[in-house]
Design a protein around this motif. Structure first.
Motif, PDB file in Angstrom:
ATOM      1  N   MET A 191       0.811  -1.214   0.000  1.00 11.70           N
ATOM      2  CA  MET A 191       0.000   0.000   0.000  1.00 11.70           C
ATOM      3  C   MET A 191       0.847   1.268   0.000  1.00 11.70           C
ATOM      4  SD  MET A 191      -3.239  -0.309  -0.314  1.00 11.70           S
ATOM      5  CE  MET A 191      -3.884   1.214   0.386  1.00 11.70           C
ATOM      6  N   ALA A 192       2.137   1.138  -0.302  1.00 10.81           N
ATOM      7  CA  ALA A 192       3.003   2.318  -0.360  1.00 10.81           C
ATOM      8  C   ALA A 192       2.453   3.313  -1.378  1.00 10.81           C
ATOM      9  CB  ALA A 192       4.422   1.903  -0.739  1.00 10.81           C
ATOM     10  N   HIS A 193       2.413   4.568  -0.980  1.00 14.18           N
ATOM     11  CA  HIS A 193       1.924   5.621  -1.870  1.00 14.18           C
ATOM     12  C   HIS A 193       2.514   6.948  -1.425  1.00 14.18           C
ATOM     13  CE1 HIS A 193      -0.935   5.492   1.503  1.00 14.18           C
ATOM     14  NE2 HIS A 193      -1.030   6.800   1.349  1.00 14.18           N
ATOM     15  N   PRO A 194       2.585   7.912  -2.315  1.00 17.85           N
ATOM     16  CA  PRO A 194       3.091   9.224  -1.912  1.00 17.85           C
ATOM     17  C   PRO A 194       2.132   9.914  -0.947  1.00 17.85           C
ATOM     18  CG  PRO A 194       3.083   8.976  -4.319  1.00 17.85           C
ATOM     19  CD  PRO A 194       2.289   7.843  -3.754  1.00 17.85           C
ATOM     20  N   VAL A 195       2.632  10.952  -0.279  1.00 18.86           N
ATOM     21  CA  VAL A 195       1.770  11.760   0.584  1.00 18.86           C
ATOM     22  C   VAL A 195       0.580  12.285  -0.212  1.00 18.86           C
ATOM     23  CG1 VAL A 195       1.682  13.925   1.886  1.00 18.86           C
ATOM     24  CG2 VAL A 195       3.609  12.365   2.180  1.00 18.86           C
ATOM     25  N   ARG A 196       0.808  12.603  -1.465  1.00 22.07           N
ATOM     26  CA  ARG A 196      -0.287  12.941  -2.377  1.00 22.07           C
ATOM     27  C   ARG A 196      -0.393  11.792  -3.379  1.00 22.07           C
ATOM     28  NH1 ARG A 196       1.031  18.089  -5.453  1.00 22.07           N
ATOM     29  NH2 ARG A 196       2.466  16.632  -6.466  1.00 22.07           N
ATOM     30  N   PRO A 197      -1.321  10.843  -3.153  1.00 24.71           N
ATOM     31  CA  PRO A 197      -1.397   9.661  -4.015  1.00 24.71           C
ATOM     32  C   PRO A 197      -1.671  10.030  -5.473  1.00 24.71           C
ATOM     33  CG  PRO A 197      -2.712   9.386  -2.029  1.00 24.71           C
ATOM     34  CD  PRO A 197      -2.321  10.818  -2.082  1.00 24.71           C
ATOM     35  N   GLU A 198      -1.283   9.137  -6.358  1.00 17.46           N
ATOM     36  CA  GLU A 198      -1.522   9.348  -7.782  1.00 17.46           C
ATOM     37  C   GLU A 198      -2.764   8.623  -8.274  1.00 17.46           C
ATOM     38  OE1 GLU A 198       0.015  11.462  -9.750  1.00 17.46           O
ATOM     39  OE2 GLU A 198       1.323  12.068  -8.100  1.00 17.46           O
ATOM     40  N   ALA A 199      -3.214   7.600  -7.525  1.00 14.95           N
ATOM     41  CA  ALA A 199      -4.375   6.832  -7.966  1.00 14.95           C
ATOM     42  C   ALA A 199      -4.963   6.089  -6.775  1.00 14.95           C
ATOM     43  CB  ALA A 199      -3.985   5.842  -9.065  1.00 14.95           C
ATOM     44  N   TYR A 200      -6.263   5.792  -6.866  1.00 15.29           N
ATOM     45  CA  TYR A 200      -6.913   4.956  -5.849  1.00 15.29           C
ATOM     46  C   TYR A 200      -8.164   4.330  -6.451  1.00 15.29           C
ATOM     47  CZ  TYR A 200     -10.154   8.915  -5.103  1.00 15.29           C
ATOM     48  OH  TYR A 200     -11.074   9.919  -5.267  1.00 15.29           O
ATOM     49  N   GLN A 201      -8.621   3.261  -5.803  1.00 19.10           N
ATOM     50  CA  GLN A 201      -9.914   2.663  -6.134  1.00 19.10           C
ATOM     51  C   GLN A 201     -10.960   3.056  -5.104  1.00 19.10           C
ATOM     52  OE1 GLN A 201      -7.763  -1.366  -7.189  1.00 19.10           O
ATOM     53  NE2 GLN A 201      -9.922  -1.590  -7.589  1.00 19.10           N
ATOM     54  N   ALA A 202     -10.615   2.941  -3.830  1.00 18.92           N
ATOM     55  CA  ALA A 202     -11.525   3.306  -2.737  1.00 18.92           C
ATOM     56  C   ALA A 202     -10.829   4.351  -1.880  1.00 18.92           C
ATOM     57  CB  ALA A 202     -11.893   2.080  -1.906  1.00 18.92           C
ATOM     58  N   ILE A 203     -11.341   5.564  -1.857  1.00 18.11           N
ATOM     59  CA  ILE A 203     -10.672   6.634  -1.129  1.00 18.11           C
ATOM     60  C   ILE A 203     -10.606   6.343   0.369  1.00 18.11           C
ATOM     61  CG2 ILE A 203     -12.778   8.015  -0.930  1.00 18.11           C
ATOM     62  CD1 ILE A 203      -9.094   9.201  -1.133  1.00 18.11           C
ATOM     63  N   ASP A 204     -11.538   5.575   0.898  1.00 17.65           N
ATOM     64  CA  ASP A 204     -11.496   5.233   2.324  1.00 17.65           C
ATOM     65  C   ASP A 204     -10.189   4.546   2.699  1.00 17.65           C
ATOM     66  OD1 ASP A 204     -14.005   6.288   2.837  1.00 17.65           O
ATOM     67  OD2 ASP A 204     -15.032   4.412   2.412  1.00 17.65           O
ATOM     68  N   ASN A 205      -9.556   3.868   1.740  1.00 15.04           N
ATOM     69  CA  ASN A 205      -8.306   3.165   2.018  1.00 15.04           C
ATOM     70  C   ASN A 205      -7.104   4.097   2.119  1.00 15.04           C
ATOM     71  OD1 ASN A 205      -9.497   0.624   2.100  1.00 15.04           O
ATOM     72  ND2 ASN A 205      -9.257   0.291  -0.098  1.00 15.04           N
ATOM     73  N   PHE A 206      -7.290   5.377   1.797  1.00 17.51           N
ATOM     74  CA  PHE A 206      -6.149   6.289   1.793  1.00 17.51           C
ATOM     75  C   PHE A 206      -6.182   7.269   2.956  1.00 17.51           C
ATOM     76  CE2 PHE A 206      -5.740   4.235  -2.152  1.00 17.51           C
ATOM     77  CZ  PHE A 206      -4.384   4.253  -2.426  1.00 17.51           C
ATOM     78  N   TYR A 207      -6.952   6.928   3.966  1.00 19.69           N
ATOM     79  CA  TYR A 207      -6.842   7.615   5.252  1.00 19.69           C
ATOM     80  C   TYR A 207      -5.752   6.877   6.028  1.00 19.69           C
ATOM     81  CZ  TYR A 207     -10.770  10.563   4.224  1.00 19.69           C
ATOM     82  OH  TYR A 207     -11.575  11.516   3.651  1.00 19.69           O
ATOM     83  N   THR A 208      -4.519   7.155   5.630  1.00 22.80           N
ATOM     84  CA  THR A 208      -3.392   6.314   6.020  1.00 22.80           C
ATOM     85  C   THR A 208      -2.379   7.085   6.849  1.00 22.80           C
ATOM     86  OG1 THR A 208      -2.197   6.932   4.025  1.00 22.80           O
ATOM     87  CG2 THR A 208      -3.613   4.967   3.886  1.00 22.80           C
ATOM     88  N   ALA A 209      -1.445   6.317   7.418  1.00 22.36           N
ATOM     89  CA  ALA A 209      -0.344   6.946   8.146  1.00 22.36           C
ATOM     90  C   ALA A 209       0.512   7.793   7.218  1.00 22.36           C
ATOM     91  CB  ALA A 209       0.503   5.868   8.815  1.00 22.36           C
TER      92      ALA A 209
END
Length: 884
Positions: free
Chosen positions: A366-384
């Motif tokens: 699930m590694a992603h930048p502080v500003r993600p480039e893509a997602y399927q479910a935004i709920d999954n990007f309430y991340t550390a």
């Protein structure tokens, strides 16, 4: 597309909306079984775009009527959207009427029932579960809301903004009208209808305006709200003093909810909170609970400006509000402590969480930048990464421009963007423009790589002392993840002599020394800095106060670390030295699968910390606590969790035995005799005393002593506050003492009717160190306990989320832990997909396990992936975990 999968949304595909909603007039006829929602929306076409159909988001809605300017219109449904052919007028009124069923909404997103009340949670995309709308953060409208309901069942009716009117209706019903004068996106909308009572407090801000503060809770919980109210008042005062940001509404409301997916939600003027972050008394809440309430109350209040007044253009910019606001609440917590040592303890806690969770996330699927480039479910990007790493990015800005420069940047940010939906770039640009001569401004493009690149940079530091020249050359090399460019790194540095003396710092090109600490700024892969004017060998103290979120390899020996542990003036690096001394020993023992005898120098160093007359007890507690198993697992390749657990337990046993007399002294010397207060001066003493008790009860297991377990049991019975009571119970449970079982039974009998305390009871048992499979067996047993339910997120987190972060109890050689994990992921997903997707992340790092564990973990993940029905939330997590 696989069932449960959603289309990939790319940041590069962002387009402004084809329509704007300027005002939203909403009417709710509230009922748990069927709520009627009527919306009247003033809509304008975005004339910058070609004419196109109006597409509105909606989910699980029963549509009754659609009108434009009072006339019925045709519509159709396409891919979960309500589609209306392009209206002829550029401005028109759209009216929609639909029904929803809150009592059937187990997802806790949209309008749902909790107990006998109705509550909303709309971030990120919950408003579309209430009515059809342009449910995206860049559509900001002014809302007016009318609520109608049965007065006896729902005597309190709340929404955003200011109360305009309220009164009685026929048939025992009543109404309330609310108006929010500030434009906001739909994710900040809120409604509450429940039987609640309120603690109220009037405050006067610096402008001389009076504001009503209200905290609403269930009847019987009012006495538990004093600390939350005090925290809210302190937050208001601090934000106005530090950043000149005042409270901007007539009233500010907090509502506590039993069933809540998150910690809290910053809806404009009407914050909804998980009860965990509102309710506290000394008898039911620990020092950590009091700290958590203060922090979360502050976080949500600070969102009023950094998130509400200025919001995100799109969900890829989530860290614009979350990273910035986490930084603000961390600064608030540090300022509230009142002492330098307590501030350092706050910082250490922040970094521990970052390393244990975010660094692991950076290294996993699930590694992603502080500003993600893509997602399927935004709920999954309430991340550390978005929250904690985002806060570190903001903190580096603060380091680069200074306190006053940061305040100037904040002022310019609000001057430019108040009332707008903007991007992370807009914030960084405001900071740079307000500080044009700073490293941030001159290297802004390099700095913004922190928003664009995933992964944790690694920083290698090597020093060379030249006795003849009296110089020390420090070479810094950064190693980014494959394909990533070098980052801008602020590296805070000090040099210490072997006698512990802080050395004046003078670089080779400078005419004189300037202090004993400074920030070196890296913008390239390698930099060299030469310090002059030195008379002897030095030990470098690097990355002081954790000035950049990197993994540091400084090549320091045990002798060097012992110098820093004894003398470093930076409390963070002093703590770091203690952790590294323990880590090296634990990793060596785990790798060899052989118990390692603890050396005398290490034991004496810890004794010196424990007995040090000037060190803060809270710092001692942290320095003497071993690194967590979760942290250690990230420092190894091919992890054998059982071997690591055995190594950690063995070291704890040795420290308990060899420091026995020191622990006994610490227990006696740090008792708090005065009345309870959660202030740092007391909480640090309690923390160290409870650590000492845990070590003494552990050592009693070896010696057969019954005195210390007896004292712990007595404290479980007699303690006057929850911190001491739970500390004593933890000592017994973690040592698997004979008295643990009767103490657990007594605790349950005493607190079985207090849900938040009962959560602690479940958590304690699930988090205990594994011993002969007893903890795993207890978890399976507790899943059948009459007080356990998956429907309440707090209870599910207390048991299952605690267990799956307890490595030895979860990563079993017989794979039974993975089998149970898969079973519970699927069960949760059928009830609450957001909760399930978070639990599913328990096997994010399965590839880092030793082969036998790795194969079994992959089989469990594949079993979940093969399920015929899986939500988009869980599907994204599982599919990414399996990607090669």
């Amino acid at each position: 597309m696989r069932e449960g999968a959603s289309p990939l949304i790319q940041r590069s595909d962002y387009q402004a909306p084809a329509y704007w909603i300027r005002t939203a007039d909403l009417t709710f006829d509230l009922d748990g079984a069927k709520t009627i929602v009527a919306s009247k929306l003033q809509i304008e076409r975005n004339t910058d775009l070609p004419v196109q159909a109006l597409r509105l988001h909606g989910e699980d809605l029963n549509l009754l009527r659609v009108l434009i300017d009072g006339q019925s219109v045709s519509f159709r449904h396409e891919d979960g959207l309500l589609v209306l052919d392009a209206p002829e007028a550029n401005s028109f009124v759209l009216e929609i009427r639909n029904t929803i069923a809150p009592e059937k909404n187990t997802q806790l997103s949209g309008l749902y029932a909790s107990g006998s009340g109705l509550f909303t949670q709309c971030e990120a995309e919950g408003f579309r579960r209430i009515t059809y709308f342009l449910d995206r953060p860049d559509v900001m409208a002014v809302y007016s809301v009318t609520l109608r309901a049965d007065k006896k069942k729902f005597p309190v009716l709340l929404s955003n903004g200011n109360l305009v009117e309220q009164g009685d209706l026929d048939a025992g019903r009543h109404y309330a009208k609310w108006s929010d004068p500030f434009p906001k996106p739909s994710y900040l909308f809120a409604v509450v209808a429940a039987d609640l009572v309120a603690r109220e407090q009037w405050v006067r801000t610096r402008s001389g305006k009076d504001h009503l503060l209200q905290i609403f809770v269930k009847r019987g919980d009012l006495e538990k709200t004093e600390h939350a109210m005090n925290s809210l008042i302190a937050s208001i005062v601090w934000d106005e003093a530090r950043f000149k940001l005042p409270l901007d509404l007539e009233r500010f409301m907090i509502v506590a909810v039993d069933d809540f997916n998150m910690g809290a939600m910053e809806n404009k003027g009407l914050n909804l909170f998980n009860t965990k972050y509102v309710l506290a008394t000394p008898a039911t809440a620990t020092d950590a609970d009091f700290d958590g309430i203060e922090s979360v109350v502050a976080h949500e209040y600070f969102h009023n400006w950094t998130g509400n007044r200025i919001t995100c253009r799109d969900w890829f910019q989530l860290s614009l509000k979350e990273g910035l606001t986490v930084f603000r609440d961390q600064e608030f917590s540090r300022d509230m402590t009142g002492s330098a040592s307590a501030r350092a303890v706050c910082r250490i806690g922040d970094v521990r969480r970052l390393r244990e969770v975010q660094f692991a996330e950076d290294a996993g699927p699930m590694a992603h930048p502080v500003r993600p480039e893509a997602y399927q479910a935004i709920d999954n990007f309430y991340t550390a990464t978005v929250y904690e790493k985002g806060a570190e990015v903001v903190r580096m800005m603060h380091t680069l421009v200074g306190r006053e420069g940061f305040a100037a940047g904040m002022a310019l940010y609000f001057q430019r963007h108040d009332g707008q939906a903007v991007t992370c770039d807009d914030f960084a640009q405001a900071m740079a423009d307000a500080n044009p001569s700073s490293h941030l401004a001159t290297s802004l493009d390099v700095f913004k790589r922190w928003y664009a690149q995933a992964g944790t940079p690694r920083l290698t530091a090597r020093g060379e002392f030249n006795a003849e020249a009296g110089s020390y050359t420090l070479t810094l090399r950064q190693h980014s993840t494959p394909g990533a460019a070098p980052q801008l790194l602020p590296v805070s540095v000090a040099l210490f002599g072997r006698d512990g003396s802080a050395q004046p710092l003078q670089l080779a090109h400078e005419s004189g020394a300037a202090g004993t600490e400074r920030v070196l700024v890296m913008t390239r892969a390698e930099h060299r800095f030469t310090f002059t004017g030195l008379t002897g060998e030095v030990v470098p103290s690097l990355l002081r106060d954790f000035s950049a979120p990197v993994v540091l390899d400084d090549g320091l020996s045990d002798a060097d670390l012992l110098v820093l542990l004894a003398h470093d003036t930076d409390a963070f690096n002093r703590w770091e030295a203690s952790q590294r001394l323990a880590t090296s020993r634990l990793l060596a023992a785990a790798a060899s699968s052989q118990p390692t005898a603890v050396d005398a120098a290490y034991v004496q160093a810890l004794r010196s910390v424990l007995r040090h007359p000037d060190l803060d007890p809270a710092f001692k507690d942290l320095a003497l606590t071993l690194p967590s198993a979760r942290f250690l697992m990230e420092a190894m390749e091919g992890v054998d969790p059982q071997a690591l657990h055995a190594a950690r337990e063995h070291l704890l046993d040795q420290l308990a035995e060899q420091l026995h007399e020191d622990w006994a002294w610490a227990w006696t010397a740090h008792q708090v005799r005065e009345g309870y207060s959660p202030v740092p001066a007391q909480s640090g003493r309690r923390a160290l005393a409870n650590l000492a008790l845990a070590m003494l009860v552990r050592d009693a297991r070896r010696s057969g002593d019954t005195v210390w377990p007896g004292r712990a049991y007595q404290r479980c019975k007699d303690a006057t506050n929850m911190t001491d009571r739970l500390g004593a119970l933890t000592a017994l449970v973690y040592a698997h003492a004979e008295l643990a079982e009767p103490a657990l039974q007594r605790f349950h009998a005493q607190f079985q009717h207090d849900p938040l305390v009962l959560d602690k009871w479940f958590m304690l048992q699930a988090g205990a160190p594994e011993r002969d499979g007893k903890v795993f067996a207890r978890v399976r047993q507790l899943l059948q306990h009459p007080d356990f339910t998956l429907n309440n997120p707090n209870r599910a987190r207390a048991l299952l989320f605690t267990w799956d972060t307890n490595p030895a109890a979860f990563h079993r050689s017989d794979a039974a832990g993975y089998v149970l994990w898969a079973e519970k992921v699927l069960e949760m997903d059928s009830v609450n997909p957001q909760l399930a997707s978070r639990f599913a992340r328990g096997l994010d790092r399965w590839r880092n396990l030793a082969e036998t564990y790795r194969n079994a973990a992959r089989e469990a993940i594949s079993r979940v992936a093969a399920a015929p029905k899986l939500s988009s939330d869980a599907r994204e997590i599982i599919d990414r975990a399996l990607q090669d």
